[in-house]
Write an enzyme that holds these catalytic residues in place. Structure first.
Site, PDB file in Angstrom:
ATOM      1  N   LYS A 166     -12.646  31.954  16.070  1.00 30.40           N
ATOM      2  CA  LYS A 166     -13.612  31.045  15.435  1.00 30.40           C
ATOM      3  C   LYS A 166     -13.067  30.520  14.105  1.00 30.40           C
ATOM      4  O   LYS A 166     -13.710  30.607  13.059  1.00 30.40           O
ATOM      5  CB  LYS A 166     -14.960  31.746  15.243  1.00 30.40           C
ATOM      6  CG  LYS A 166     -15.587  32.197  16.558  1.00 30.40           C
ATOM      7  CD  LYS A 166     -16.904  32.906  16.346  1.00 30.40           C
ATOM      8  CE  LYS A 166     -17.523  33.338  17.655  1.00 30.40           C
ATOM      9  NZ  LYS A 166     -16.766  34.433  18.318  1.00 30.40           N
ATOM     10  N   VAL A 167     -11.890  29.944  14.183  1.00 37.89           N
ATOM     11  CA  VAL A 167     -11.156  29.523  12.993  1.00 37.89           C
ATOM     12  C   VAL A 167     -11.415  28.046  12.710  1.00 37.89           C
ATOM     13  O   VAL A 167     -11.796  27.286  13.597  1.00 37.89           O
ATOM     14  CB  VAL A 167      -9.644  29.809  13.188  1.00 37.89           C
ATOM     15  CG1 VAL A 167      -9.048  28.899  14.244  1.00 37.89           C
ATOM     16  CG2 VAL A 167      -8.895  29.698  11.880  1.00 37.89           C
TER      17      VAL A 167
END
Length: 277
Positions: free
Chosen positions: A96-97
């Site tokens: 979830k960057v």
């Protein structure tokens, strides 16, 4: 081969839309493998799960947070876990960057080059330029968070927004942007939770050809049949139904890997039954 070609080949080879989440929870690791706070226990656990399920899955998805919790040894366990997975099976790093400029370039180099993951999950909050270092990698994939499975997802994702003269929930505007990024880069996928089947159907209608990673079946309460029927693409595929706890913790004793295999077979077959119906 592109990620989508590799994913399609893996799905056809296994007859499966099942993606197994490799999320090692210290509180649930079988005690006979070793101390729960030892990253070597994590690696032994993952090895057994992988060996018992490789013919049943279309992908694996380790969640970065479970490995960072072990410190540097956990990162090494994650890297080694990636090496244990056969190269023909795509592996998605759930990180979830999303960041700006050279920071995103560095993340892309780490996750794609140094650690050799095939895809990564990203949040789109900072816009296209923050994702371009990931999107521009033609042999990889980027799964954009659209409508997540958690109860609080609606705090922001359901807010009505007006964009280009259209007012609709934010998650649909994100899906629309991802559809355009797919046209530009060819590397996009989406993340939509099984706990929101109506929204999943809306996203599928908006993005008929994009692969959708679907968490939330099982422990989070998402209904499998409803999810599959809402999310299939026109060819009867296009979904990665993620399951972690319901598969990898199906057993806790010395036969935990065999129990995981039985759970994976049951879930794979249930998914396929829902596809046929």
């Amino acid at each position: 081969m592109s990620f989508r070609e590799r994913l399609r080949a893996a799905s056809e080879r296994s007859g499966s839309l099942l993606c197994v989440g490799l999320d090692p929870d210290p509180a649930r690791l079988p005690t006979h493998l070793g101390p729960a706070d030892d990253a070597r226990t994590v690696l032994a656990f993952n090895r057994a799960i992988i060996e018992s399920t490789t013919d049943l899955v279309c992908a694996y998805k380790p969640n970065l947070g479970f490995y960072l919790a072990y410190g540097p040894a956990g990162v090494e366990a994650l890297i080694e876990t990636r090496r244990l997975i056969p190269p023909e099976i795509p592996v998605i790093l759930d990180a979830k960057v999303g960041d700006l400029g050279n920071t995103s370039v560095a993340y892309a180099r780490a996750y794609f080059d140094a650690w050799n993951f095939d895809a990564v999950t990203v949040h789109p909050y900072m816009g296209e330029d923050s994702l371009e270092p990931f999107l521009s990698r033609s042999d990889r994939a980027v799964f954009v968070l659209v409508k997540t499975s958690n109860p609080g997802s609606g705090d922001l994702q359901d807010l009505p927004v007006t964009d280009e003269g259209t007012t609709e929930p934010l998650y649909l505007r994100v899906a629309e942007r991802a559809r355009r990024w797919q046209g530009r880069y060819g590397t996009c996928g989406l993340v939509v939770g099984a706990t929101y089947p109506r929204q999943l159907a809306e996203v599928r209608e908006r993005c008929p050809d994009l692969p959708i990673l679907v968490p939330g079946v099982g422990a989070q309460g998402g209904d499998l049949t409803t999810t599959v029927q809402a999310g299939l693409d026109p060819a009867g595929g296009g979904l990665l139904i993620n399951a972690a706890r319901g598969v990898i913790y199906a057993g806790t004793g010395p036969d935990f890997a065999q129990a995981a295999r039985r759970a994976a077979i049951e879930l794979r077959d249930a998914i396929n039954q829902a596809r046929q119906s």
